[in-house]
Motif scaffolding. Structure first.
Motif, PDB file in Angstrom:
ATOM      1  N   LEU A  30       0.131 -10.752  -1.152  1.00 24.69           N
ATOM      2  CA  LEU A  30      -0.270 -11.636  -0.060  1.00 24.69           C
ATOM      3  C   LEU A  30      -1.122 -10.919   0.986  1.00 24.69           C
ATOM      4  CD1 LEU A  30       3.166 -13.452   0.536  1.00 24.69           C
ATOM      5  CD2 LEU A  30       1.236 -14.229  -0.864  1.00 24.69           C
ATOM      6  N   ASP A  31      -1.195  -9.578   0.903  1.00 26.43           N
ATOM      7  CA  ASP A  31      -1.922  -8.797   1.912  1.00 26.43           C
ATOM      8  C   ASP A  31      -3.415  -8.750   1.606  1.00 26.43           C
ATOM      9  OD1 ASP A  31       0.306  -8.067   3.441  1.00 26.43           O
ATOM     10  OD2 ASP A  31       0.781  -6.413   2.081  1.00 26.43           O
ATOM     11  N   PRO A  32      -4.256  -8.709   2.657  1.00 32.82           N
ATOM     12  CA  PRO A  32      -5.696  -8.486   2.435  1.00 32.82           C
ATOM     13  C   PRO A  32      -5.906  -7.170   1.702  1.00 32.82           C
ATOM     14  CG  PRO A  32      -5.275  -9.137   4.713  1.00 32.82           C
ATOM     15  CD  PRO A  32      -3.939  -8.874   4.096  1.00 32.82           C
ATOM     16  N   ALA A  33      -6.817  -7.156   0.755  1.00 34.82           N
ATOM     17  CA  ALA A  33      -7.025  -5.976  -0.089  1.00 34.82           C
ATOM     18  C   ALA A  33      -7.680  -4.842   0.692  1.00 34.82           C
ATOM     19  CB  ALA A  33      -7.879  -6.341  -1.287  1.00 34.82           C
ATOM     20  N   LEU A  34      -7.224  -3.613   0.443  1.00 39.28           N
ATOM     21  CA  LEU A  34      -7.904  -2.406   0.908  1.00 39.28           C
ATOM     22  C   LEU A  34      -8.791  -1.910  -0.233  1.00 39.28           C
ATOM     23  CD1 LEU A  34      -4.879  -0.622   2.630  1.00 39.28           C
ATOM     24  CD2 LEU A  34      -6.634  -2.032   3.714  1.00 39.28           C
ATOM     25  N   ILE A  35      -9.422  -0.751  -0.072  1.00 40.52           N
ATOM     26  CA  ILE A  35     -10.316  -0.248  -1.119  1.00 40.52           C
ATOM     27  C   ILE A  35      -9.544   0.156  -2.371  1.00 40.52           C
ATOM     28  CG2 ILE A  35     -12.065   0.512   0.531  1.00 40.52           C
ATOM     29  CD1 ILE A  35     -11.033   3.417  -0.054  1.00 40.52           C
ATOM     30  N   ALA A  36      -8.219   0.341  -2.244  1.00 40.47           N
ATOM     31  CA  ALA A  36      -7.378   0.661  -3.400  1.00 40.47           C
ATOM     32  C   ALA A  36      -5.989   0.092  -3.142  1.00 40.47           C
ATOM     33  CB  ALA A  36      -7.305   2.167  -3.615  1.00 40.47           C
ATOM     34  N   ARG A  37      -5.356  -0.419  -4.198  1.00 38.81           N
ATOM     35  CA  ARG A  37      -3.973  -0.890  -4.096  1.00 38.81           C
ATOM     36  C   ARG A  37      -3.094   0.183  -4.719  1.00 38.81           C
ATOM     37  NH1 ARG A  37      -1.096  -6.408  -6.472  1.00 38.81           N
ATOM     38  NH2 ARG A  37       0.627  -6.427  -4.967  1.00 38.81           N
ATOM     39  N   LYS A  38      -2.339   0.867  -3.869  1.00 41.26           N
ATOM     40  CA  LYS A  38      -1.642   2.078  -4.283  1.00 41.26           C
ATOM     41  C   LYS A  38      -0.212   1.791  -4.718  1.00 41.26           C
ATOM     42  CE  LYS A  38      -3.323   5.574  -3.787  1.00 41.26           C
ATOM     43  NZ  LYS A  38      -4.156   6.296  -4.793  1.00 41.26           N
ATOM     44  N   MET A  39       0.335   2.737  -5.480  1.00 40.65           N
ATOM     45  CA  MET A  39       1.753   2.759  -5.813  1.00 40.65           C
ATOM     46  C   MET A  39       2.337   4.055  -5.262  1.00 40.65           C
ATOM     47  SD  MET A  39       1.820   1.450  -9.764  1.00 40.65           S
ATOM     48  CE  MET A  39       1.393  -0.246 -10.194  1.00 40.65           C
ATOM     49  N   GLU A  40       3.442   3.973  -4.569  1.00 43.50           N
ATOM     50  CA  GLU A  40       4.070   5.173  -4.013  1.00 43.50           C
ATOM     51  C   GLU A  40       5.105   5.681  -5.006  1.00 43.50           C
ATOM     52  OE1 GLU A  40       5.364   6.002   0.432  1.00 43.50           O
ATOM     53  OE2 GLU A  40       7.007   5.085  -0.696  1.00 43.50           O
ATOM     54  N   ILE A  41       4.854   6.857  -5.569  1.00 43.49           N
ATOM     55  CA  ILE A  41       5.691   7.393  -6.645  1.00 43.49           C
ATOM     56  C   ILE A  41       6.477   8.627  -6.208  1.00 43.49           C
ATOM     57  CG2 ILE A  41       5.713   8.264  -9.017  1.00 43.49           C
ATOM     58  CD1 ILE A  41       4.765   5.352  -8.741  1.00 43.49           C
ATOM     59  N   LEU A  42       5.824   9.540  -5.478  1.00 41.27           N
ATOM     60  CA  LEU A  42       6.441  10.823  -5.142  1.00 41.27           C
ATOM     61  C   LEU A  42       7.434  10.679  -4.009  1.00 41.27           C
ATOM     62  CD1 LEU A  42       3.349  13.220  -5.248  1.00 41.27           C
ATOM     63  CD2 LEU A  42       5.004  12.754  -7.059  1.00 41.27           C
ATOM     64  N   ASP A  43       8.625  11.264  -4.197  1.00 40.10           N
ATOM     65  CA  ASP A  43       9.595  11.356  -3.103  1.00 40.10           C
ATOM     66  C   ASP A  43       9.115  12.404  -2.118  1.00 40.10           C
ATOM     67  OD1 ASP A  43      11.356   9.497  -4.301  1.00 40.10           O
ATOM     68  OD2 ASP A  43      12.185  11.065  -5.582  1.00 40.10           O
ATOM     69  N   ASN A  44       9.339  12.124  -0.845  1.00 42.45           N
ATOM     70  CA  ASN A  44       8.879  13.037   0.201  1.00 42.45           C
ATOM     71  C   ASN A  44       9.981  13.138   1.244  1.00 42.45           C
ATOM     72  OD1 ASN A  44       7.135  14.299   2.298  1.00 42.45           O
ATOM     73  ND2 ASN A  44       5.497  13.768   0.872  1.00 42.45           N
ATOM     74  N   VAL A  45       9.610  13.237   2.507  1.00 37.70           N
ATOM     75  CA  VAL A  45      10.634  13.259   3.556  1.00 37.70           C
ATOM     76  C   VAL A  45      11.424  11.956   3.549  1.00 37.70           C
ATOM     77  CG1 VAL A  45       9.456  14.910   5.021  1.00 37.70           C
ATOM     78  CG2 VAL A  45       8.935  12.498   5.263  1.00 37.70           C
ATOM     79  N   ILE A  46      10.805  10.878   3.076  1.00 37.91           N
ATOM     80  CA  ILE A  46      11.494   9.629   2.766  1.00 37.91           C
ATOM     81  C   ILE A  46      11.332   9.403   1.264  1.00 37.91           C
ATOM     82  CG2 ILE A  46      11.530   7.121   3.131  1.00 37.91           C
ATOM     83  CD1 ILE A  46      10.405   7.590   5.915  1.00 37.91           C
ATOM     84  N   PRO A  47      12.389   9.011   0.551  1.00 37.12           N
ATOM     85  CA  PRO A  47      12.235   8.743  -0.884  1.00 37.12           C
ATOM     86  C   PRO A  47      11.155   7.707  -1.140  1.00 37.12           C
ATOM     87  CG  PRO A  47      14.552   8.725  -0.263  1.00 37.12           C
ATOM     88  CD  PRO A  47      13.764   8.797   1.008  1.00 37.12           C
ATOM     89  N   SER A  48      10.465   7.831  -2.269  1.00 37.57           N
ATOM     90  CA  SER A  48       9.370   6.918  -2.566  1.00 37.57           C
ATOM     91  C   SER A  48       9.893   5.501  -2.763  1.00 37.57           C
ATOM     92  CB  SER A  48       8.627   7.368  -3.819  1.00 37.57           C
ATOM     93  OG  SER A  48       9.426   7.170  -4.975  1.00 37.57           O
ATOM     94  N   ALA A  49       9.040   4.536  -2.416  1.00 35.52           N
ATOM     95  CA  ALA A  49       9.418   3.133  -2.527  1.00 35.52           C
ATOM     96  C   ALA A  49       9.774   2.770  -3.965  1.00 35.52           C
ATOM     97  CB  ALA A  49       8.279   2.254  -2.015  1.00 35.52           C
ATOM     98  N   ASN A  50       9.034   3.306  -4.942  1.00 35.69           N
ATOM     99  CA  ASN A  50       9.321   2.977  -6.340  1.00 35.69           C
ATOM    100  C   ASN A  50      10.648   3.559  -6.802  1.00 35.69           C
ATOM    101  OD1 ASN A  50       7.385   1.464  -8.330  1.00 35.69           O
ATOM    102  ND2 ASN A  50       6.056   2.366  -6.777  1.00 35.69           N
ATOM    103  N   SER A  51      10.977   4.784  -6.381  1.00 37.28           N
ATOM    104  CA  SER A  51      12.259   5.363  -6.810  1.00 37.28           C
ATOM    105  C   SER A  51      13.431   4.597  -6.204  1.00 37.28           C
ATOM    106  CB  SER A  51      12.335   6.851  -6.448  1.00 37.28           C
ATOM    107  OG  SER A  51      12.462   7.061  -5.054  1.00 37.28           O
ATOM    108  N   VAL A  52      13.276   4.145  -4.966  1.00 39.21           N
ATOM    109  CA  VAL A  52      14.368   3.400  -4.318  1.00 39.21           C
ATOM    110  C   VAL A  52      14.557   2.039  -4.983  1.00 39.21           C
ATOM    111  CG1 VAL A  52      15.230   2.410  -2.160  1.00 39.21           C
ATOM    112  CG2 VAL A  52      13.999   4.583  -2.113  1.00 39.21           C
TER     113      VAL A  52
END
Length: 658
Positions: A525-547
């Motif tokens: 539903l969001d307006p498109a940016l130049i790329a539609r990303k997927m968050e995979i890597l866990d970092n200081v906050i766990p990645s959205a996909n892993s959660v």
């Protein structure tokens, strides 16, 4: 009333970071159609400047550049300038951070990118001095005007690079996971540990709580004591270090040195939330009273300084006060001597305070470097007497410090970060059975439902002054689902499981990519940016996909939905090769992997006495047990036929066999 000579379009925003720039002479715009259309209409390059309110170097660049009329004139004449709060719009930050990392090999904030009118980047970096920023502004503008074809080629190449970052290696294989996979993960990881000072070798040192949660889980499954020691060494050193506010509780963002002593003083909600969970979990295993003290001290800080009247949690405290980093937190030895009733000698030894100062300009950061036993022996007192003196001194110092100018609070409320803090309160209640922790958790959960969720099932990302404006991202959904599941596990109120499932179904509808089996970070539903990303890597906050993958596994278990569990399995298989060698960057994925290695238990507690029995179970660390039940059977299919009148019964089930 203060009169400002300049006011720009940011004046209508709610973000504290954007409002800081609302009276710059730079003609800033917020991200949106108005700015982007203006750039296209006037055929001007875009400056996309990204930061956040507690970022020290963001403040420095603002004072040196964006408050300067000479710089502003160049920016206004040649560019359309857009300011972005990375915490409100992590999707924009994600795209342009990848661009700068491709260009320079590193990233950070402030993040400053120059792009074509359609948003495709051509140049970028982090902090720039006034001299360098002016040079960049003039050179890039001149180059783009003289070399439109080469500029287009640069934009195209960089955009394609951004799109290719974190590409998913889609696999159709469904190879069973086994204990050897977990050993491989640990063996590839353990060489990075700092076994003396905790954390990972070298400096700076960041808390990465999800990494230590996996190590605790690994220790539980294998009995490998080196994994547990890596965690406890880190927690002990952090608790003693300057990264922990020894007087007021709560953790700073990271340590600039290798010993956890010299913090970058900003305090972020997401760090404190996850560290509450981690120290609570570590207490379950070790029963170390220091860990309990850290949890209580951190939650005192959160309640006092980061909690709104409505029950939402604010985002952060600034690193600076009165224009100086850390000024609120540091002490001279003379200031310690002047506090009436203070035993300056003992306090100085206890907190490593010297006449010359242990930091900059004669100032001292409070941290522990000598054991209580040695200090007690030096002053010929017992350790109990020492503890009493320190407790009294901390109260006196806290009162004295409270007279200082406080660091600014970023009082916007972010859904995902609130869900992390909600989970922190839940974990603290689970372990310590403190009613006020449960009360705070329930109040926040209701706040999320009534202030951040719409009637059609959508979440907002942000909330401030009664207004929510940004559509939520995958991490907001995933972390809220995770928190609601956890809230069910300590209350057995099925309302929270039902809310978690409805949010999950919403994400499947608006974020799921059926081709890869993964989830996009942004909604369809969001307006498109130049790329539609997927968050995979866990970092200081766990990645959205892993959660969300873990959410699917747990909800699939509770509701007996094989489709959820199969989707979760597909996701973990997609990252399998990287997870085996990726260390902390895949820590949350690795926790999910443990559930595929060893099927979790489903533990039903059915009957009137379920609260007491659940409390008894919560004395133990049981990361592979999913609890459910209550005093009646309710609607959850797992509870059917488990209630025996007049008694409370425990059922231990695995693979749907009890």
């Amino acid at each position: 009333m203060k009169v400002f000579p300049y006011t720009n379009a940011l004046i209508s925003e709610s973000s504290p970071y954007l409002l800081e720039h609302a009276h710059n002479p730079v003609n800033w715009y917020p991200w949106g159609e108005e700015a982007l259309e203006k750039a296209k209409k006037e055929n001007k390059l875009i400056i996309i400047s990204i930061g956040y309110s507690s970022c020290h170097w963001c403040h420095v660049m603002m004072h040196e550049n964006f408050e300067d009329t000479t710089v502003a004139r160049v920016m206004n004449e040649n560019y359309i300038a857009i300011k972005v709060d990375r915490e409100e719009r992590p999707d924009i930050d994600q795209v342009y951070m990848h661009a700068v990392q491709l260009l320079t090999g590193s990233g950070g904030w402030p993040l400053n990118v120059i792009a074509l009118p359609d948003g495709r980047p051509i140049y970028g970096g982090t902090y720039f001095s006034k001299e360098n920023w002016l040079k960049v502004l003039n050179l890039v503008s001149e180059y783009a005007n003289k070399n439109p074809d080469k500029t287009e080629e640069q934009a195209e190449a960089l955009t394609n690079g951004v799109k290719s970052v974190e590409l998913i290696n889609i696999t159709k294989e469904n190879i069973p996971f086994n204990a050897d996979d977990l050993k491989t993960i640990y063996n590839n990881w353990k060489g990075r540990f700092d076994h003396i000072n905790g954390g990972y070798a070298g400096a700076p040192k960041f808390p990465v709580p999800v990494g230590y949660q996996f190590l605790l889980h690994y220790n539980y499954l294998t009995g490998d004591q080196t994994a547990l020691t890596a965690v406890t060494t880190t927690l002990d050193k952090m608790a003693d270090g300057g990264i922990y506010d020894q007087i007021g509780g709560g953790f700073a963002r990271y340590s600039t040195d290798a010993y956890w002593r010299v913090p970058h003083f900003e305090k972020m909600l997401y760090d404190n939330a996850q560290l509450v969970s981690l120290y609570s979990t570590a207490y379950q295993i070790t029963k170390d009273s220091r860990y309990k003290n850290i949890v209580y001290g951190t939650l005192d800080f959160v309640e006092r300084e980061l909690t709104s009247k409505e029950g939402g949690f604010y985002s952060s405290l600034d690193a600076d006060s009165e224009g100086e980093e850390g000024k609120f937190y540091v002490w001279t030895k003379e200031e310690i001597r002047r506090i009436p009733g203070n035993d300056a000698g003992i306090i100085s030894d206890y907190f490593s305070i010297t006449d010359k100062g242990n930091w900059e300009k004669g100032k001292n950061i409070l941290y522990k470097s000598i054991s209580d036993k040695k200090i007690a022996e030096k002053y010929k007192i017992t350790e109990t007497e020492l503890a009493e003196k320190i407790s009294s001194a901390e109260e006196l110092m806290f009162k004295e410090r409270s007279k200082r100018v406080y660091p600014a609070t970023d009082d916007k409320i972010l859904t995902g970060w609130n869900a992390l803090m909600l989970k922190g309160y839940i974990d603290a209640y689970r372990v310590f059975n403190e009613q006020k922790f449960l009360d705070a958790a329930l109040k926040n959960a209701e706040f999320i439902l009534h202030r951040l969720k719409t009637t059609d099932g959508k979440l907002f990302r942000n909330y401030k002054n009664g207004k929510a404006s940004v559509n939520a991202f995958l991490d907001d959904y995933a972390l809220t689902i995770d928190a609601f599941i956890s809230l069910y596990q300590i209350t057995f109120d099925e309302k929270w499981l039902d809310k978690a499932q409805s949010l999950t179904d919403y994400t499947l509808k608006h974020f799921y990519d059926s081709e890869s089996g993964m989830f996009y970070y942004t909604s369809d539903l969001d307006p498109a940016l130049i790329a539609r990303k997927m968050e995979i890597l866990d970092n200081v906050i766990p990645s959205a996909n892993s959660v969300i993958a873990k959410d699917l596994f747990i909800l699939g278990s509770y509701f007996s939905i094989d489709e959820y569990i199969n989707k979760s399995g597909k996701m973990i298989n997609n990252v399998r090769k990287d997870a085996l060698r990726g260390g902390a960057n895949y820590a949350n994925w690795d926790i999910l992997m443990t559930w595929f290695v060893k099927q979790p238990y489903e533990v039903a507690i059915a009957g009137e006495n379920y609260p007491a029995l659940l409390k008894e179970f919560n004395n133990y660390y049981l990361p592979d047990a999913f609890f459910y039940g209550g005093k009646d059977e309710k609607s959850l299919s797992l509870t059917e036929n488990k209630l025996i009148p007049g008694q409370t019964t425990i059922y231990v089930c695995q693979n749907k066999t009890c």
